[in-house]
Write a protein that holds these residues in place. Sequence first.
Motif, PDB file in Angstrom:
ATOM      1  N   ILE B 184      25.652 -47.167 -22.180  1.00 29.95           N
ATOM      2  CA  ILE B 184      25.582 -48.696 -22.280  1.00 29.95           C
ATOM      3  C   ILE B 184      25.095 -49.643 -21.049  1.00 29.95           C
ATOM      4  CG2 ILE B 184      26.476 -50.729 -23.195  1.00 29.95           C
ATOM      5  CD1 ILE B 184      27.481 -49.114 -25.518  1.00 29.95           C
ATOM      6  N   CYS B 188      21.665 -51.326 -19.820  1.00 32.88           N
ATOM      7  CA  CYS B 188      21.597 -52.469 -19.326  1.00 32.88           C
ATOM      8  C   CYS B 188      20.892 -52.694 -18.060  1.00 32.88           C
ATOM      9  CB  CYS B 188      22.836 -53.204 -19.068  1.00 32.88           C
ATOM     10  SG  CYS B 188      23.858 -53.462 -20.596  1.00 32.88           S
ATOM     11  N   TYR B 198      25.926 -57.054 -20.527  1.00 29.59           N
ATOM     12  CA  TYR B 198      25.570 -56.893 -21.792  1.00 29.59           C
ATOM     13  C   TYR B 198      24.375 -57.603 -22.075  1.00 29.59           C
ATOM     14  CZ  TYR B 198      30.030 -54.393 -21.713  1.00 29.59           C
ATOM     15  OH  TYR B 198      31.033 -53.420 -21.428  1.00 29.59           O
ATOM     16  N   GLY B 216      27.903 -55.718 -27.103  1.00 31.25           N
ATOM     17  CA  GLY B 216      28.122 -54.972 -26.329  1.00 31.25           C
ATOM     18  C   GLY B 216      29.794 -54.233 -25.881  1.00 31.25           C
TER      19      GLY B 216
END
Lengths: 123, 249, 87, 127
Positions: B184, B188, B198, B216
């Motif tokens: 994740i 980003c 996020y 997020g």
Amino acid sequence: MEHFFIGMGVSILFLMLCNLYRVVAGPTVIDRILGVNVIGIKTTVLIILLGTIDRRVEMYIDIALGYALLNFITTIAVARFYQRIAPTVNSDKKESLHSASPSALIDEGAAVAGSAGGKGEIK
Amino acid sequence: MKPFARIILFLCAVMMLTATVDLPDWADPGSPASTHLSPGFIEQGYHETATPNVVTAVLADYRSYDTLFESVVVFAASLVVMLVLRRTSTGTSRIKHFRPKREGRDTILRGAAQSIIPVMQIFALYVLFHGHYSPGGGFQGGVIFGASFILLSLCYSLKFAMQRFKEKMVLICCACGALLYAGIGAVCLAMGWNFLGYAGLAGLLGVTDVMARSHGILAVEAGVGITVMAVMVSLYYDLASGGDMEEGL
Amino acid sequence: MTWDANLLWQFDMLILLMMVICAVAALSLKGLVSSAVVTGAYSFFTCLMWTHMMAVDVAFTEAAVGAAVSTVIIVATAQYINPWSKD
Amino acid sequence: MIIDILVITMMITGLVFFTGTTVGIIRFPDFYTRVHAAGKGDTLSTVMFLGAMSLYILRDFSGESLLTFIKLILIVLYIFIASPTATHAIIDAGYEFRVPYWTRPSDKPSNEDDATDINKTMEDISI
């Protein structure tokens, strides 16, 4: 009403202090785990009581639910430990078998019954 | 030698007790911890992340580097325990215990486990996904989910639990949780924001920046939960069986 | 809602007293499993203390780890340790 | 007002049973009798306390208090399942571990061969 709840909480804490005697001075490990089980149940009650005193029960109730679900895993683990590892009887020591009594157990039980894995056979 | 050590211990205790006098009181509004950063978190937290629970917002958003490397540390701990203890063939110097047969005597335990384990798993998922609004989050939910497998292994046997949740699957879950977290952050980064910022997810999800931060946080908590769950089960498998995965506690 | 520290000093004193008793007992008991069990009791009081100080997330972590996993893992490790070894 | 009286009555009943459990755990001479005291009294008094607390929560009725009430009922249900199961596991472990039972000192069995099966000394236990 709040003062009544505080009084109840202090009384439960005193009872926990009395149960702690059995945990600290219990003759065998199984007595100790019994005391810990009772203390855990009282902890569940006391957390909800604290939440009621603070007027935020909806925050504290998740902890109590977690305790109610998780509390007996420790108890079952120690119980399994002693269920599966049963004592083997040495038939030569008949004299010491006959002298078994609760008072003798209290004197030496804490040292002997608590130690695990020591005399296991090494193959 | 022993009285000398006790004197040193007593002196250290006195020094530490005198040092506690300088510490601020409990819930003191003028203490340094609650004058610099905490007001910012408390005032800005809800408007920036749409998360009412400030602890979750601080843990998974403002300090998400910290949480990322915490989960990596937990993952490394399970790997090290496996590296030290795991062996495939039965070794020669292992302590063998005499275990009596217990056919038909575990019925009550198994019945209780059957009625408690599903509720425990549902409660773990509730704790994990409700962490925005109530105490809890990824770590707690993962621990409770792992405890359900430990309970299964205690009430039945280690072999039975390992049929349900195989060792290879445990390791895959361990790695996938940490990978989800770092992935994740990488997404980003690819969208032109900072690592683990996020707000970069907003373009992908089609929501505002604030809601993107909230989503997020949720995804990151799920990654932490998966890692912690697998690590707890892996630690239990390795430590309870002594490394050869034959019989547990 | 306000937190009145003077109202609940009895809780503080009793919980801290029991924590001290548990800590001393866990160090001074002979058996390994006994020490593990007393450590489990210690974690209950720690969780009560965090709850009383209104640190709810910390208390939840302590409840989940202390009640379920840590004692089980310590007991599982204790079955392979020789308590009479010199190291 | 009626709810307050009911709450106070149930809590004091629960406290009486908690006290009985504690007295039993401290004063009883034997492991098996202690487990008996703990298993009976604790479950009932916990149910008493949590029932009183759920009544007190339902006093000002709203959606959130209803959710809290349902969670309290769940706690009662699972303590009702978990606590006797834990007691059963403990007493099974004690039986397997050959914890000796208590006999009155005056009527100890004179024929010593009868007592050998159960009263095994802790020295012989190898774990």
